[in-house]
Structures are given as C-alpha cells and as structure tokens.
Design an enzyme around this catalytic site. Sequence first.
Site, short mmCIF file in Angstrom:
data_model
loop_
_atom_site.label_atom_id
_atom_site.label_comp_id
_atom_site.label_asym_id
_atom_site.label_seq_id
_atom_site.Cartn_x
_atom_site.Cartn_y
_atom_site.Cartn_z
CG ASP A 113 -1.99 -1.05 1.19
OD1 ASP A 113 -2.42 -1.42 0.08
OD2 ASP A 113 -2.43 -1.49 2.26
CG ASP A 127 -6.54 -1.43 -1.48
OD1 ASP A 127 -6.69 -2.66 -1.59
OD2 ASP A 127 -5.64 -0.92 -0.78
#
Length: 171
Positions: A113, A127
């Site tokens: 991330d 995401d």
Amino acid sequence: MTAVALVLLAADFVTKQIALTHFSGSDPTEALGGLLRFTLVFNSGGAFSIGEGEAWFFTTVKIVVVVAMLVVSPRIRTPVWAVSFGLVIAGAAGNLVDRLFRAPSPLQGRVVDWIQLPHWPVFNLADCGVVCGSALVMWASMRGIRLNGTRESDAPAEAGATERTAEGRDR
C-alpha cells in the site's frame, strides 16, 4: 471487462514497483500541499488493516471472488457491469498477486500500500478498483440494471399478479 481489468492490473503492478523503489514508510513524500502522501506500507490484513496476520483468509476470499466473477462474467451484456466486474476482478487480483508472491511466504504475502489521504488508511490502486467497482455494482443494482442490460422494471409481470390486485380491490 478484460480491457478494464488488464489496464488496472498493469497500473497497480507498475505503481507498486515505483512505490517500492521511491517511497518509504518512515519518510512519506507529500504532494498537493500535504493533501496526498506517498507512504510505503506492507499490509498483512484486509482493508483498514482489519485482520492483520490473517493473510490466508484474505487470499482465499480473493480467489473465490475472482473465480466467481469470471464464472458469471459471460452473462454480462452491458458496459456498467463490464466495467464494474473489470475493476473488482483487477483489484482483487492485484492484491492477490501480492499475497501469493510477496514476503513472508506464498498465500501469506503482504500487500503493498502506498497512497494516503488525511485521516484515511494507506491504500493502493487495486483497493481503488475494488471500491469503485463495488460502488458501480451497487449503483447498477439499485437502478435495477441486470447483467444482460435489461431493467427489473422491464420484466413481465408475475403471472396472476393483475388478478390478485383486482381481487384485493374488490374485497
């Protein structure tokens, strides 16, 4: 659907590689006057780091989601469903690739991330695909748009529905 999925999957892969090369977790890079930060994080859980350390569960769920959507996808006959399925499949697959091939081990890998907004957990393009694709699914469902492009309101009335309505009025 395939084009959307391939573009998002490629963008997710490339941006994760850039994040791994140029960003760090200890020294975030700020953009847009601090509105956006690039912070490298390795997530062993799900969204919002829920279930940290349970990577096997999220790996299994992603596999099931991707397979189920691929099985259903031949029934799609409308762009909104094609785009939504492409986004969700690519998002799930992008994070699944991390789960399968990143440290610490296959099926237990941590997701890369790197995008952070104020007061929001760090996330990635995969995401974004899952969230946007899911929002499109909800929108299409609320509008009554079926996979084949017809609307629920276009469906023929249930046999006997008119008769029951008339009977109810007469009582």
